[in-house]
Design a protein around this motif. Structure first.
Motif, short mmCIF file in Angstrom:
data_model
loop_
_atom_site.label_atom_id
_atom_site.label_comp_id
_atom_site.label_asym_id
_atom_site.label_seq_id
_atom_site.Cartn_x
_atom_site.Cartn_y
_atom_site.Cartn_z
N ARG A 44 0.83 -1.21 0.00
CA ARG A 44 0.00 0.00 0.00
C ARG A 44 0.87 1.26 0.00
O ARG A 44 0.58 2.22 -0.72
CB ARG A 44 -0.93 0.00 1.21
CG ARG A 44 -2.05 -1.03 1.13
CD ARG A 44 -3.05 -0.85 2.26
NE ARG A 44 -4.09 -1.84 2.23
CZ ARG A 44 -5.19 -1.76 1.49
NH1 ARG A 44 -5.37 -0.70 0.71
NH2 ARG A 44 -6.11 -2.71 1.52
N ALA A 64 -11.29 10.11 -10.57
CA ALA A 64 -10.85 9.95 -9.18
C ALA A 64 -11.23 8.58 -8.64
O ALA A 64 -10.47 7.96 -7.87
CB ALA A 64 -11.47 11.05 -8.32
N GLY A 65 -12.39 8.08 -9.05
CA GLY A 65 -12.81 6.76 -8.61
C GLY A 65 -11.88 5.66 -9.07
O GLY A 65 -11.71 4.64 -8.37
N TRP A 67 -8.58 5.94 -9.38
CA TRP A 67 -7.42 5.94 -8.49
C TRP A 67 -7.78 5.39 -7.11
O TRP A 67 -6.98 4.69 -6.48
CB TRP A 67 -6.84 7.35 -8.38
CG TRP A 67 -6.26 7.87 -9.65
CD1 TRP A 67 -6.70 8.92 -10.39
CD2 TRP A 67 -5.13 7.34 -10.35
NE1 TRP A 67 -5.93 9.09 -11.51
CE2 TRP A 67 -4.95 8.13 -11.51
CE3 TRP A 67 -4.26 6.28 -10.12
CZ2 TRP A 67 -3.93 7.89 -12.43
CZ3 TRP A 67 -3.24 6.03 -11.04
CH2 TRP A 67 -3.09 6.83 -12.17
N ILE A 68 -8.98 5.73 -6.65
CA ILE A 68 -9.42 5.21 -5.35
C ILE A 68 -9.50 3.69 -5.39
O ILE A 68 -9.07 3.00 -4.45
CB ILE A 68 -10.80 5.82 -4.98
CG1 ILE A 68 -10.67 7.32 -4.73
CG2 ILE A 68 -11.37 5.12 -3.75
CD1 ILE A 68 -12.00 8.02 -4.53
N THR A 69 -10.02 3.17 -6.48
CA THR A 69 -10.13 1.71 -6.62
C THR A 69 -8.77 1.06 -6.72
O THR A 69 -8.52 0.01 -6.11
CB THR A 69 -10.96 1.37 -7.87
OG1 THR A 69 -12.26 1.97 -7.76
CG2 THR A 69 -11.12 -0.14 -8.02
N ASN A 72 -7.16 1.05 -3.22
CA ASN A 72 -7.84 0.33 -2.14
C ASN A 72 -8.35 -1.04 -2.58
O ASN A 72 -7.83 -2.07 -2.16
CB ASN A 72 -9.00 1.17 -1.60
CG ASN A 72 -8.53 2.43 -0.91
OD1 ASN A 72 -8.03 2.38 0.20
ND2 ASN A 72 -8.67 3.57 -1.56
N SER A 73 -9.35 -1.06 -3.43
CA SER A 73 -9.99 -2.32 -3.81
C SER A 73 -9.03 -3.26 -4.53
O SER A 73 -9.02 -4.47 -4.28
CB SER A 73 -11.21 -2.03 -4.69
OG SER A 73 -11.86 -3.23 -5.04
N ALA A 150 -17.21 3.86 -8.18
CA ALA A 150 -16.56 4.80 -7.25
C ALA A 150 -16.47 6.19 -7.86
O ALA A 150 -16.63 7.20 -7.16
CB ALA A 150 -15.17 4.28 -6.89
N ASN A 154 -18.16 9.45 -6.32
CA ASN A 154 -17.32 10.61 -6.04
C ASN A 154 -17.92 11.87 -6.66
O ASN A 154 -17.96 12.94 -6.04
CB ASN A 154 -15.92 10.37 -6.58
CG ASN A 154 -14.96 11.50 -6.23
OD1 ASN A 154 -14.63 11.71 -5.07
ND2 ASN A 154 -14.50 12.22 -7.24
#
Length: 274
Positions: A44, A64-65, A67-69, A72-73, A150, A154
């Motif tokens: 991470r 942005a979703g 990069w979030i995924t 994290n996911s 995501a 967002n």
């Protein structure tokens, strides 16, 4: 007297084996869990550092979703290779168990061992050819749908004020609903595959058990084998099936985790140059 000595010897061996198993579970797996936790943290941190070093142009090129995924996911799916209920180490353990149990069964009664394998091998082939083979692709589609969902969520949060100003709440909500339904659809495909694999268990399990009872009972009645040998074959068959089921499920989970590994690897290979 000899029977009593043999029974005491067997109980002693069982007690020693149970103690070793307890020590194994309390030491090896504890150390393994600590190692995996540190490994996940390192991944991470490395992934976050790499993304934070990308140019603004490349960051803005994706939602942005996305990069979030990826942060994290994707990592969560990837590390499932080593920390989910049935993962890579379990596959190794199950292979060892299958080999040992197969040798014992072959020594007890080669014919019944062959009969058992007639039910076990087709199950493994069907499980791998029709279930596990497509798991990586299906899991990748789930991650892509997760990223889209995501991103829509967002936008729904960040653009809430502007959406109210231009009366566009319905537009954002419809997009979020569509991506949520698509994510559900992708997940259901994986569940359908797993249900297909689970549906094979009663067929191979009960079918093989009835075949062993029928043929083994006939052999015991004819005096070709003793009742104790038949019971031993049934018990070892149960251990073999448990190990084979563990192996099949581990391979399916590994295939699923490879989708996250691939996406994490793709993220790490995004060049930092502008």
């Amino acid at each position: 007297m000899n029977d009593q000595i043999g029974l005491n010897y067997a109980c002693l061996l069982f007690g020693i084996g149970s103690l070793l198993l307890f020590l194994y579970n309390g030491t090896v797996w504890a150390l393994y869990a600590a190692y995996v936790t540190r490994w996940v943290g390192a991944i991470r941190k490395k992934l976050f550092f790499h993304i934070s070093c990308l140019s603004l142009q490349k960051i803005e090129a994706r939602a942005a979703g996305e990069w979030i995924t990826r942060l994290n996911s994707d990592v969560q799916v990837a590390v499932a290779l080593l920390d989910q209920p049935l993962h890579l180490p379990h596959a190794v353990v199950s292979i060892v168990n299958v080999c040992v149990t197969s040798v014992i069964l072959a020594l007890v009664d080669p014919k019944l061992f062959g009969l058992i394998m007639l039910f076990v091998i087709p199950h493994m082939l069907i499980s791998q050819l029709f279930v596990a083979r497509s798991m990586t692709k299906l899991a990748t589609e789930v991650q892509e749908a997760t990223a889209k969902n995501a991103a829509d969520m967002n936008a729904l949060v960040i653009c809430a004020d502007m959406a109210m100003l231009y009366n566009a709440q319905g537009f954002l909500l419809r997009h979020f609903e569509q991506s949520s339904l698509e994510l559900k659809k992708r997940n259901m495909r994986i569940h359908h595959r797993r249900a297909m694999e689970n549906g094979l268990k009663p067929l191979t399990g009960m079918g093989g058990f009835l075949a062993i009872l029928l043929i083994g009972g006939s052999l015991a009645t004819a005096g070709i084998m003793t009742f104790g040998q038949l019971v031993a074959v049934i018990q070892y068959r149960t251990g073999l099936l448990v190990s084979m089921m563990m192996l099949a499920n581990s391979l399916i989970n590994i295939k699923t985790a490879l989708a996250g590994v691939k996406r994490v690897n793709d993220t790490m290979h995004i060049t930092m140059e502008g």
